[in-house]
Design a protein around this motif. Sequence first.
Motif, PDB file in Angstrom:
ATOM      1  N   ALA A 174     -68.498 -84.170  45.332  1.00 21.07           N
ATOM      2  CA  ALA A 174     -67.924 -83.508  46.506  1.00 21.07           C
ATOM      3  C   ALA A 174     -68.125 -84.340  47.762  1.00 21.07           C
ATOM      4  N   SER A 175     -69.327 -84.896  47.914  1.00 16.26           N
ATOM      5  CA  SER A 175     -69.611 -85.689  49.115  1.00 16.26           C
ATOM      6  C   SER A 175     -68.705 -86.907  49.205  1.00 16.26           C
ATOM      7  N   LEU A 176     -68.455 -87.546  48.068  1.00 14.09           N
ATOM      8  CA  LEU A 176     -67.635 -88.752  48.059  1.00 14.09           C
ATOM      9  C   LEU A 176     -66.146 -88.443  48.195  1.00 14.09           C
ATOM     10  N   ILE A 177     -65.674 -87.458  47.428  1.00 20.51           N
ATOM     11  CA  ILE A 177     -64.232 -87.199  47.369  1.00 20.51           C
ATOM     12  C   ILE A 177     -63.782 -86.284  48.506  1.00 20.51           C
ATOM     13  N   VAL A 178     -64.392 -85.093  48.587  1.00 23.40           N
ATOM     14  CA  VAL A 178     -63.985 -84.132  49.619  1.00 23.40           C
ATOM     15  C   VAL A 178     -64.284 -84.692  51.006  1.00 23.40           C
ATOM     16  N   GLY A 179     -65.468 -85.307  51.168  1.00 26.66           N
ATOM     17  CA  GLY A 179     -65.826 -85.867  52.465  1.00 26.66           C
ATOM     18  C   GLY A 179     -64.861 -86.944  52.910  1.00 26.66           C
ATOM     19  N   TYR A 180     -64.513 -87.848  52.009  1.00 26.92           N
ATOM     20  CA  TYR A 180     -63.606 -88.946  52.363  1.00 26.92           C
ATOM     21  C   TYR A 180     -62.212 -88.419  52.703  1.00 26.92           C
ATOM     22  N   VAL A 181     -61.691 -87.534  51.865  1.00 27.16           N
ATOM     23  CA  VAL A 181     -60.349 -86.988  52.110  1.00 27.16           C
ATOM     24  C   VAL A 181     -60.332 -86.204  53.418  1.00 27.16           C
ATOM     25  N   GLY A 182     -61.375 -85.402  53.668  1.00 27.51           N
ATOM     26  CA  GLY A 182     -61.415 -84.612  54.886  1.00 27.51           C
ATOM     27  C   GLY A 182     -61.460 -85.464  56.138  1.00 27.51           C
ATOM     28  N   GLU A 183     -62.324 -86.490  56.148  1.00 28.20           N
ATOM     29  CA  GLU A 183     -62.457 -87.339  57.331  1.00 28.20           C
ATOM     30  C   GLU A 183     -61.268 -88.271  57.523  1.00 28.20           C
ATOM     31  N   THR A 184     -60.628 -88.690  56.421  1.00 27.73           N
ATOM     32  CA  THR A 184     -59.579 -89.709  56.504  1.00 27.73           C
ATOM     33  C   THR A 184     -58.181 -89.106  56.636  1.00 27.73           C
ATOM     34  N   TYR A 185     -57.879 -88.109  55.807  1.00 30.40           N
ATOM     35  CA  TYR A 185     -56.510 -87.590  55.741  1.00 30.40           C
ATOM     36  C   TYR A 185     -56.338 -86.227  56.420  1.00 30.40           C
ATOM     37  N   GLY A 186     -57.400 -85.498  56.598  1.00 32.04           N
ATOM     38  CA  GLY A 186     -57.284 -84.188  57.226  1.00 32.04           C
ATOM     39  C   GLY A 186     -58.262 -83.206  56.604  1.00 32.04           C
ATOM     40  N   TRP A 187     -58.918 -82.428  57.466  1.00 36.03           N
ATOM     41  CA  TRP A 187     -59.969 -81.516  57.000  1.00 36.03           C
ATOM     42  C   TRP A 187     -59.437 -80.497  55.999  1.00 36.03           C
ATOM     43  N   HIS A 188     -58.243 -79.986  56.220  1.00 40.24           N
ATOM     44  CA  HIS A 188     -57.725 -78.937  55.346  1.00 40.24           C
ATOM     45  C   HIS A 188     -57.363 -79.460  53.964  1.00 40.24           C
TER      46      HIS A 188
END
Length: 481
Positions: A174-188
Amino acid sequence: MSTSQNISGGRAPSFVDPQGNLFGHPKGLMVLFFTEMWERFSYYGMRGILVLFLVSTTNGGYGWSNEEALELYGTYTALVYLMSIPGGILADKFLGQKKAVIIGGFTLVAGHLLMAYPPEWAFYTALCLIVAGTGLLKPNISTMVGGLYRENDNRRDSGFTIFYMGINLGALLASLIVGYVGETYGWHYGFSLAGFGMVLGQIVFIWGRKFLKGVGNLTTKAEKDEDRTFTKSEGAASRGFMGFTKNEWDRIIVILISFIIVLVFWASFEQAGGLMNLYALQYTDRYVLGWEVPASWLQGLNAFFIITLGGIVAAIWVALARRGKNPPSIFKMGLGTSILGIGFIFMVFASLQRNASPDGLSSLHWLVFAYLFHTIGELALSPVSLSFITKVAPKRIVASMMGLYFAVTGAGNYVAAWIGIWAQRLGELENFMSIAAFTIVLGIILMVLTRRINKLTHGLEDQKQEEEEAQTGQLLEKSAQ
């Protein structure tokens, strides 16, 4: 004590032997392992980016102040765990643990997927659904792990540690995938990924129910009466206040003592998702070889260290047990609390460097060392405390006691948020120094008083049982490799 009893005090599930084993453990453990892994993927994905989303002014963030974000974070994480009390009671009285996990899981799916919808009303509604769903799922899936093993089964503690590694595998992903996607492409987008993780968890659990026959079902009246009869056969001559014998009350009291340790531990440890998360974002030089490490990735250090160090810590307990020196659970919990405090000493060094630095930043390695020691402390306390409850609590309230455990964890999360808020006003240095001193001293006091406290378990935590557990501890080491 009869070997026909499971660890909660009732009859052993008949499926344990016919269903066979995997890596020396019931196959149902792997079902619960992967279900919890995906549930924790969704939870830690949410936990890792919630505060960052609230303070962000980009990618759809709300642009809140640090204090506002920490206050909501603390309220949310506290309620997530506090709802474990009604979740445990509903399972004990009406649903059974298996149905509670399914209903809670689908409620979580709805909540996490709704988080992908931008309006604020959807955000708050989603938080309520996540709180309710976790309250049903979290205590009951942990209780089911205990239900896989018979009374005095020497695989129980190692089974809980394997289960705990599943929790942290989900947290790392979760930290690697969700964190990266949230910070890079959008939180939602990050929030929606957490929801899809929970969908996978539900699929695994529903498919794997064939390996959980006799585990997690609603306890019948006849079984409750049998449990009371069995309790009397342990040596309790009469039932007392609220229908519990004196021995049972002693066991409940020692669990409540362990909850004090749990409260202090998580109030300190959960600075990770709030204060330390903001510290990483705002006050840490995160550049490595010219690339800036996403702040949310540091949330994965804890899970990474648990996965890599879990087998080593288990091997240490095994080696001590072979020599007849494996300490009781209360001692391990005190030790874990002191080691946690040592981790905060590194945050003291980070704050000192930040105060002296021209750019107001501290080095990344201080956070890495802090999370390393926090993880070692967690390995000494958290899986042990889960096993301790299923071992010591009277069967007819084991899910409720597990729910209370997670409620105490939630209270620790709420206290953690307010510690973070005070740090915004008083300064991180003073905050980190206070936490380090208090947890180290408390842990030492608990280790000194272990023998006296342990008498309240009436032999359920005796040395002989710990030595028996050592005989199959090697299984955990092999499964971790």
